[in-house]
Design a protein around this motif. Structure first.
Motif, PDB file in Angstrom:
ATOM      1  N   GLU A  37       0.864  -1.183   0.000  1.00  0.00           N
ATOM      2  CA  GLU A  37       0.000   0.000   0.000  1.00  0.00           C
ATOM      3  C   GLU A  37       0.901   1.234   0.000  1.00  0.00           C
ATOM      4  N   PHE A  38       0.660   2.131  -0.940  1.00  0.00           N
ATOM      5  CA  PHE A  38       1.495   3.326  -1.083  1.00  0.00           C
ATOM      6  C   PHE A  38       0.595   4.472  -1.527  1.00  0.00           C
ATOM      7  N   GLU A  39       0.344   5.396  -0.613  1.00  0.00           N
ATOM      8  CA  GLU A  39      -0.587   6.493  -0.872  1.00  0.00           C
ATOM      9  C   GLU A  39       0.127   7.831  -0.666  1.00  0.00           C
ATOM     10  N   ILE A  40       0.135   8.646  -1.704  1.00  0.00           N
ATOM     11  CA  ILE A  40       0.722   9.987  -1.630  1.00  0.00           C
ATOM     12  C   ILE A  40      -0.400  11.010  -1.590  1.00  0.00           C
ATOM     13  N   ASN A  41      -0.316  11.939  -0.624  1.00  0.00           N
ATOM     14  CA  ASN A  41      -1.396  12.903  -0.409  1.00  0.00           C
ATOM     15  C   ASN A  41      -0.953  14.354  -0.561  1.00  0.00           C
ATOM     16  N   ASN A 101       5.065   6.453   7.620  1.00  0.00           N
ATOM     17  CA  ASN A 101       4.205   7.619   7.433  1.00  0.00           C
ATOM     18  C   ASN A 101       5.058   8.879   7.427  1.00  0.00           C
ATOM     19  N   CYS A 141       2.971  10.918   2.684  1.00  0.00           N
ATOM     20  CA  CYS A 141       2.594   9.592   2.203  1.00  0.00           C
ATOM     21  C   CYS A 141       2.407   8.609   3.354  1.00  0.00           C
ATOM     22  N   LYS A 142       1.691   7.540   3.031  1.00  0.00           N
ATOM     23  CA  LYS A 142       1.489   6.425   3.944  1.00  0.00           C
ATOM     24  C   LYS A 142       1.869   5.141   3.217  1.00  0.00           C
TER      25      LYS A 142
END
Length: 701
Positions: A37-41, A101, A141-142
């Motif tokens: 899981e790789f989420e960039i915000n 994180n 990111c997370k």
């Protein structure tokens, strides 16, 4: 006065700009292997050159980090920390997993174990590299991450040559950065054996030297386990006079006699030295593939002899704290259930029928299959075949441990083909994950010995599929590989040239030969006549060009392709941010692939010469190409020699070369160019013959 006003104005402007917020630009971040899981915000306030302060209480857990890349600053005075990290065994991810994180002004890492903490920092390093390359801040990111396969090992095959020492240490850093955690090293004679010193090559590393590398790898969560060949593939031992009496066939240095007790005395001595050299590996790979023994005509069934040997070596491994690994092909061949594993067209019904008819041959000796052994099911080109899956299921259903082995290099010359075998790597990784297996091996055979830098495509694809599973398209993965290998400036499809180079390399192999002969040239009688392409007949103009019209058409097309690739590589060397040497190696491969079409087209010009002037010009061009080849070879060896030891020791004994390995066919680097060397030898003979004929004609007149 004007000067003062100018200074005042510049000061006002500077103040205005200092009050203006800096542009928060989001960079292009690509992690390989891709996290689960790789989420960039958005964009954080943390710059790539900001020292990361962390609490002293955490220092005992700090893994090996590239401190030139990530600036770390330990604090003891209560200063606010940018970096927080901890190990939490209750963290809800698999072993080796972690969470990462990045908030606006803080980096928080939690890991399942020490390996997970190490891999979290490897991911963080990739983020820092991308931020530094693009001069942007780290992303908000997370990341939640863990491996799909627990054991992700590559093969390091040193049987035909060694790299220079520094290269291996740099390789450990690179592999660790891509979360590879195992190496199976096929050591053969490159270990200075103490107990059987005759076996060792003069250039072998000592036990202590290999142990230092093993220690270095272990600090980076890579365990190196040795592969010491036997029952077959034993030429590196049995070629020596001292061991000839242990041969199963006295005329062949390929296999041991499994019924001779001295066989085990020798093999166990080699195992002991190898385990000392690689003390951190949990495995002892014993080989055992591609061999048929008779026990010196003992009349015992081949399968029984194979399992007799396997039981003895497996017991020895267990007694010394190692899990034995065994290539599984021979029992399956001897039981006649082998061929379905490589036939992708067979239906499940057809596969089952083969097994129904022949499984009894395995069951007859089932009690001899050691339970402590891992049966390694190697399949390099059809892992998805139902017969391959059936074989793996057979081992599992009889409480026998099984693991797969795919390949990034098999018998491809000069460079790996088929995108580094990417599709088959993906397929075997996926089936291993779905089957709940613990690991997968990526073999990288040195049989025809391409430069190790050219294996990186396959290694990085293996890293992706072994850790992440099949999470992104092949094109997306290729983009990520270019991005990680060379920098974000090289990520685009316009910078892709490696796949284009495959066809020219495939053509190069036999371009100057009459058939698929390159591997067989040294052992052929009269190779100039039987193997090297024939030459134009001056008395039959154009016939040669007609005969080889298809090959000449290919040569013309490949010349255009390699000319285009040369321009792309040159542009890439200017654009790439790192790994320029890797591009230099590809450049040399392309130059060699460029050369064969030039020769063929020069022969065509000679064949089609319409007058004496054109004929002389074509002949001169052919002679000039010989000088070009000498220069080309020198340049390639200079580039390869930056990391690779090109020649074997002067006293090295080549074995009988049962599998016609190119790299086993000369002490120096002649084996790489043997077809070209023979071509020019034949050319010189033909040219001398032409001069003789011309002089004879002149005398008659």
């Amino acid at each position: 006065m004007n000067k003062i006003n100018c200074i005042y104005l510049l000061t006002i402007v500077a103040l205005m700009f200092s009050c203006t917020p800096k542009e928060n630009k989001l960079g292009d971040f690509k992690i390989l292997p891709l996290p689960q899981e790789f989420e960039i915000n958005g964009v954080s306030s943390i710059s790539f050159d900001t020292p990361l302060t962390y609490q002293a209480a955490s220092s005992s857990e700090l893994p090996i980090v590239n401190k030139e890349l990530i600036l770390l600053k330990e604090t003891t005075d209560g200063t606010p920390t940018l970096l927080k990290f901890s190990i939490d065994e209750t963290l809800g991810v698999k072993p080796q997993g972690y969470t990462l994180n990045i908030t606006d002004n803080e980096i928080i890492i939690n890991s399942k174990d020490k390996a997970g903490l190490f891999y979290a920092f490897k991911t963080l390093e990739q983020l820092f590299i991308d931020a530094r390359d693009q001069k942007v801040n780290l992303p908000l990111c997370k990341v939640t991450d863990y491996p799909a396969l627990a054991y992700r090992s590559i093969q390091l095959d040193v049987k035909h040559h060694l790299e220079k020492r520094d290269y291996y240490y740099q390789l450990m850093d690179k592999l660790a950065g891509y979360k590879v955690n195992g190496i199976i090293i096929e050591i053969e004679d490159k270990l200075k054996f103490k107990r059987q010193p005759v076996v060792a090559s003069a250039d072998a590393w000592s036990i202590e030297e290999w142990r230092k590398l093993s220690d270095y790898a272990k600090e980076r969560h890579i365990e190196i386990s040795p592969l010491v060949q036997g029952l077959g593939h034993a030429s590196f031992i049995l070629k020596h006079d001292e061991y000839k009496n242990l041969r199963d066939n006295l005329e062949s240095d390929w296999a041991f006699n499994p019924l001779d007790p001295k066989t085990y005395e020798v093999q166990f001595d080699l195992y002991l030295d190898a385990m000392e050299a690689f003390p951190h590996g949990k495995y002892l790979h014993v080989g055992g593939d591609e061999v048929h023994t008779t026990g010196r005509g003992s009349k015992e069934p081949a399968l029984k002899l194979q399992l007799t040997w396997l039981n003895k070596v497996a017991k020895f491994a267990e007694e010394h704290g190692r899990t034995p690994i065994f290539w599984d092909d021979m029992p399956l061949q001897q039981a006649d259930v082998y061929s379905p594993m490589f036939n992708k067209d067979l239906t499940q019904e057809e596969v089952d029928k083969v097994w129904e008819e022949n499984e009894h041959k395995l069951l007859e000796f089932l009690d001899l299959f050691p339970k402590n052994c891992i049966y390694m099911r190697w399949n390099y080109n059809s892992p998805q075949a139902l017969g391959n899956i059936k074989a793996m299921q057979w081992f599992s259903s009889h409480d026998l441990q099984v693991m797969g082995a795919t390949a990034g290099q098999t018998r491809w010359v000069l460079m790996p083909q088929e995108d580094g075998n990417i599709e088959n790597i993906r397929s075997f990784a996926e089936s291993s994950i779905k089957s709940g297996l613990d690991g997968l091996l990526l073999t990288l055979w040195d049989d025809d010995s391409p430069h190790f830098e050219l294996y990186m495509r396959g290694i990085l694809a293996f890293s992706e599929y072994g850790w992440s599973g099949d999470k992104q398209s092949k094109d997306a993965l290729k983009t990520a590989i270019r991005h990680r290998q060379y920098g974000y400036t090289m990520a685009g499809e316009e910078n892709s040239f490696i796949t284009e180079l495959e066809q020219p390399v495939a053509f190069w192999k036999n371009a100057l030969l009459q058939g698929n002969q390159r591997n067989y040239l040294p052992s052929m009688k009269n190779a100039l006549e039987k193997a090297v392409i024939d030459f134009p007949d001056p008395n039959n103009k154009g016939a040669w060009s007609t005969k080889y019209a298809e090959r000449l058409q290919q040569a013309s097309e490949i010349k255009q392709t390699t000319d285009s690739i040369a321009k792309k590589i040159e542009a890439s060397k200017a654009k790439a941010l790192r790994n320029i040497y890797n591009l230099e190696v590809y450049e040399q491969v392309n130059k060699l692939a460029q050369f064969s079409p030039q020769i063929l087209l020069a022969l065509q010009a000679y064949d089609n010469a319409e007058n004496q002037e054109q004929l002389a010009l074509a002949a001169t061009n052919l002679k000039e190409l010989q000088k070009t080849f000498t220069s080309l070879r020198r340049e390639l060896e200079e580039v390869y020699g930056k990391t690779r030891i090109l020649s074997k020791p002067d006293n090295y004994i080549l074995d009988q070369d049962h599998h016609v390995h190119l790299a086993n066919q000369s002490l120096n680097f002649d084996w790489q160019f043997y077809a070209e060397i023979l071509f020019f030898e034949k050319l010189n003979q033909e040219m001398n013959k032409e001069v003789y004929m011309e002089n004879s004609d002149a005398l008659k007149k």
